[in-house]
Scaffold this motif. Structure first.
Motif, PDB file in Angstrom:
ATOM      1  N   LEU A   8       0.830  -1.198   0.000  1.00  0.00           N
ATOM      2  CA  LEU A   8       0.000   0.000   0.000  1.00  0.00           C
ATOM      3  C   LEU A   8       0.868   1.253   0.000  1.00  0.00           C
ATOM      4  CD1 LEU A   8      -2.741   1.427   0.269  1.00  0.00           C
ATOM      5  CD2 LEU A   8      -2.578   1.103   2.736  1.00  0.00           C
ATOM      6  N   PHE A   9       1.866   1.295   0.876  1.00  0.00           N
ATOM      7  CA  PHE A   9       2.745   2.467   0.957  1.00  0.00           C
ATOM      8  C   PHE A   9       3.551   2.636  -0.335  1.00  0.00           C
ATOM      9  CE2 PHE A   9       2.723   1.632   5.759  1.00  0.00           C
ATOM     10  CZ  PHE A   9       1.602   2.427   5.926  1.00  0.00           C
ATOM     11  N   GLN A  10       3.973   1.532  -0.932  1.00  0.00           N
ATOM     12  CA  GLN A  10       4.715   1.617  -2.187  1.00  0.00           C
ATOM     13  C   GLN A  10       3.827   2.136  -3.316  1.00  0.00           C
ATOM     14  OE1 GLN A  10       6.492  -2.207  -2.985  1.00  0.00           O
ATOM     15  NE2 GLN A  10       7.636  -2.226  -1.053  1.00  0.00           N
ATOM     16  N   ALA A  11       2.559   1.714  -3.305  1.00  0.00           N
ATOM     17  CA  ALA A  11       1.634   2.181  -4.328  1.00  0.00           C
ATOM     18  C   ALA A  11       1.329   3.664  -4.175  1.00  0.00           C
ATOM     19  CB  ALA A  11       0.333   1.377  -4.258  1.00  0.00           C
ATOM     20  N   LEU A  12       1.328   4.150  -2.934  1.00  0.00           N
ATOM     21  CA  LEU A  12       1.024   5.557  -2.686  1.00  0.00           C
ATOM     22  C   LEU A  12       2.204   6.472  -2.985  1.00  0.00           C
ATOM     23  CD1 LEU A  12      -0.973   5.315   0.661  1.00  0.00           C
ATOM     24  CD2 LEU A  12      -1.876   5.913  -1.590  1.00  0.00           C
ATOM     25  N   PHE A  30      -3.602   2.737  -9.700  1.00  0.00           N
ATOM     26  CA  PHE A  30      -4.897   2.319  -9.155  1.00  0.00           C
ATOM     27  C   PHE A  30      -4.921   0.802  -8.941  1.00  0.00           C
ATOM     28  CE2 PHE A  30      -9.154   0.594 -10.216  1.00  0.00           C
ATOM     29  CZ  PHE A  30      -9.854   1.067  -9.123  1.00  0.00           C
ATOM     30  N   ARG A  31      -4.441   0.047  -9.928  1.00  0.00           N
ATOM     31  CA  ARG A  31      -4.437  -1.410  -9.808  1.00  0.00           C
ATOM     32  C   ARG A  31      -3.587  -1.859  -8.628  1.00  0.00           C
ATOM     33  NH1 ARG A  31      -0.846  -4.920 -10.774  1.00  0.00           N
ATOM     34  NH2 ARG A  31       0.459  -3.447 -11.919  1.00  0.00           N
ATOM     35  N   ARG A  32      -2.387  -1.285  -8.475  1.00  0.00           N
ATOM     36  CA  ARG A  32      -1.511  -1.671  -7.366  1.00  0.00           C
ATOM     37  C   ARG A  32      -2.133  -1.299  -6.021  1.00  0.00           C
ATOM     38  NH1 ARG A  32       2.171   0.271 -11.100  1.00  0.00           N
ATOM     39  NH2 ARG A  32       2.298   2.299 -10.066  1.00  0.00           N
ATOM     40  N   LEU A  33      -2.770  -0.144  -5.980  1.00  0.00           N
ATOM     41  CA  LEU A  33      -3.427   0.294  -4.748  1.00  0.00           C
ATOM     42  C   LEU A  33      -4.530  -0.685  -4.352  1.00  0.00           C
ATOM     43  CD1 LEU A  33      -3.832   2.505  -2.587  1.00  0.00           C
ATOM     44  CD2 LEU A  33      -5.367   3.654  -4.182  1.00  0.00           C
ATOM     45  N   LEU A  37      -5.460  -4.276  -1.148  1.00  0.00           N
ATOM     46  CA  LEU A  37      -6.660  -4.401  -0.324  1.00  0.00           C
ATOM     47  C   LEU A  37      -7.372  -5.735  -0.519  1.00  0.00           C
ATOM     48  CD1 LEU A  37      -8.161  -0.823  -0.852  1.00  0.00           C
ATOM     49  CD2 LEU A  37      -6.545  -1.582   0.911  1.00  0.00           C
ATOM     50  N   MET A  38      -7.367  -6.244  -1.773  1.00  0.00           N
ATOM     51  CA  MET A  38      -8.121  -7.476  -2.058  1.00  0.00           C
ATOM     52  C   MET A  38      -7.717  -8.038  -3.409  1.00  0.00           C
ATOM     53  SD  MET A  38     -11.762  -5.597  -2.784  1.00  0.00           S
ATOM     54  CE  MET A  38     -11.535  -4.728  -1.228  1.00  0.00           C
ATOM     55  N   ASN A  39      -8.206  -9.244  -3.692  1.00  0.00           N
ATOM     56  CA  ASN A  39      -7.946  -9.893  -4.971  1.00  0.00           C
ATOM     57  C   ASN A  39      -9.038  -9.556  -5.983  1.00  0.00           C
ATOM     58  OD1 ASN A  39      -5.651 -11.334  -3.972  1.00  0.00           O
ATOM     59  ND2 ASN A  39      -7.026 -12.820  -3.021  1.00  0.00           N
ATOM     60  N   LEU A 157     -13.710  -0.853  -0.012  1.00  0.00           N
ATOM     61  CA  LEU A 157     -13.620  -0.073  -1.250  1.00  0.00           C
ATOM     62  C   LEU A 157     -14.297   1.292  -1.075  1.00  0.00           C
ATOM     63  CD1 LEU A 157     -14.339  -2.814  -3.952  1.00  0.00           C
ATOM     64  CD2 LEU A 157     -12.135  -1.775  -3.367  1.00  0.00           C
ATOM     65  N   ARG A 158     -15.384   1.329  -0.362  1.00  0.00           N
ATOM     66  CA  ARG A 158     -16.065   2.601  -0.132  1.00  0.00           C
ATOM     67  C   ARG A 158     -15.203   3.531   0.726  1.00  0.00           C
ATOM     68  NH1 ARG A 158     -22.335   2.078   1.302  1.00  0.00           N
ATOM     69  NH2 ARG A 158     -22.108   4.306   0.898  1.00  0.00           N
TER      70      ARG A 158
END
Length: 267
Positions: A8-12, A30-33, A37-39, A157-158
């Motif tokens: 998550l931190f790397q994606a941000l 967006f995909r990496r973020l 979180l989930m598959n 996701l929300r």
């Protein structure tokens, strides 16, 4: 699946400096973020402006699936897609396909003929309006083998929606110019673009304005009761118009109606 905090931190990280990125980089971020979180199986991002042909900004499909999910979709089926109509509304936020679909969508000929080919168990979209008329929809898709998104995953996701919306508005703020450029290539101005390909179909088939409105809602997956509520007419009147259209077109089924519709798109 637990949240991958390192991922998550790397994606941000690349999003913090605020330098505008190209489509592939934004979509990849967006995909990496989301993958922290989930598959999910696929990502696709479309931009919609009114009734114009949507712009494909990013996707993760292979060449074969790209034809079905993107190229064929842009050729006309998007006009029957619940996500397209929600984008035009617009309906900002995070939505499951089944929350937006008309009451008979999953038994409609469009679903049986086109959508079922995707093999999807579920599709969830982030709807991000970036101007008064443009909405970007970022879709996460799961195939049947993967299964649907759980309530806990949907809730997560929300919670991520404000971050996704900020990402879209920063990096895809200038889509109006791109829509104008796409129209220029076709030789069509904004005034003509307010009429989707479907309008030409109804004119070509000599349907009245009321008949066209009803039959388009039929193709989207609305029942006669739902159409009556939307148009402020009785269910019986809707059924009379449907029978008249079928007689006028010389058809007897929704299968034939959809085939006729798709065959005449763009004429």
């Amino acid at each position: 699946m637990s949240i991958d905090l390192d991922g998550l931190f790397q994606a941000l990280a690349p999003l913090v400096d605020g330098v505008p990125m190209k489509d592939q980089a934004v979509g990849g971020a967006f995909r990496r973020l989301m993958s922290t979180l989930m598959n999910f199986d696929y990502v696709v991002v479309f931009a919609y402006r009114g009734k114009e042909r949507p712009i494909d900004l990013y996707s993760t499909f292979d060449a074969k699936d790209h034809v079905l999910f993107v190229s064929l979709y842009q050729a006309g089926p998007y006009l029957l897609d619940p996500f397209y109509h929600a984008a035009c509304a617009p309906k900002p936020g995070v939505w499951r396909m089944r929350e937006l679909a008309p009451d008979r969508f999953f038994s409609s000929e469009y679903y049986r003929t086109y959508y079922v080919q995707t093999g999807l168990a579920e599709e969830i979209g982030f709807f991000v309006p970036i101007s008064g008329e443009i909405t970007v929809v970022l879709s996460l898709m799961r195939r049947e083998a993967t299964g649907t998104f759980s309530a806990a995953e949907f809730a997560l996701l929300r919670r991520a929606e404000p971050l996704v919306a900020a990402l879209v508005r920063h990096h895809w703020a200038d889509l109006g110019r791109r829509f104008d450029a796409a129209l220029a290539k076709t030789g069509r101005g904004r005034r003509k673009a307010t009429h989707p390909p479907a309008d030409g179909v109804w004119q070509h088939l000599n349907l009245t304005e009321r008949e066209a409105a009803i039959i388009e809602l039929v193709l989207q997956g609305h029942s006669s009761e739902s159409i009556g509520l939307k148009l402020g007419i009785s269910t019986g009147t809707v059924k009379v118009h449907r029978r008249n259209v079928y007689r006028k077109l010389g058809i007897s089924s929704q299968t034939q109606l959809l085939s006729l519709y798709l065959r005449n798109l763009g004429q």
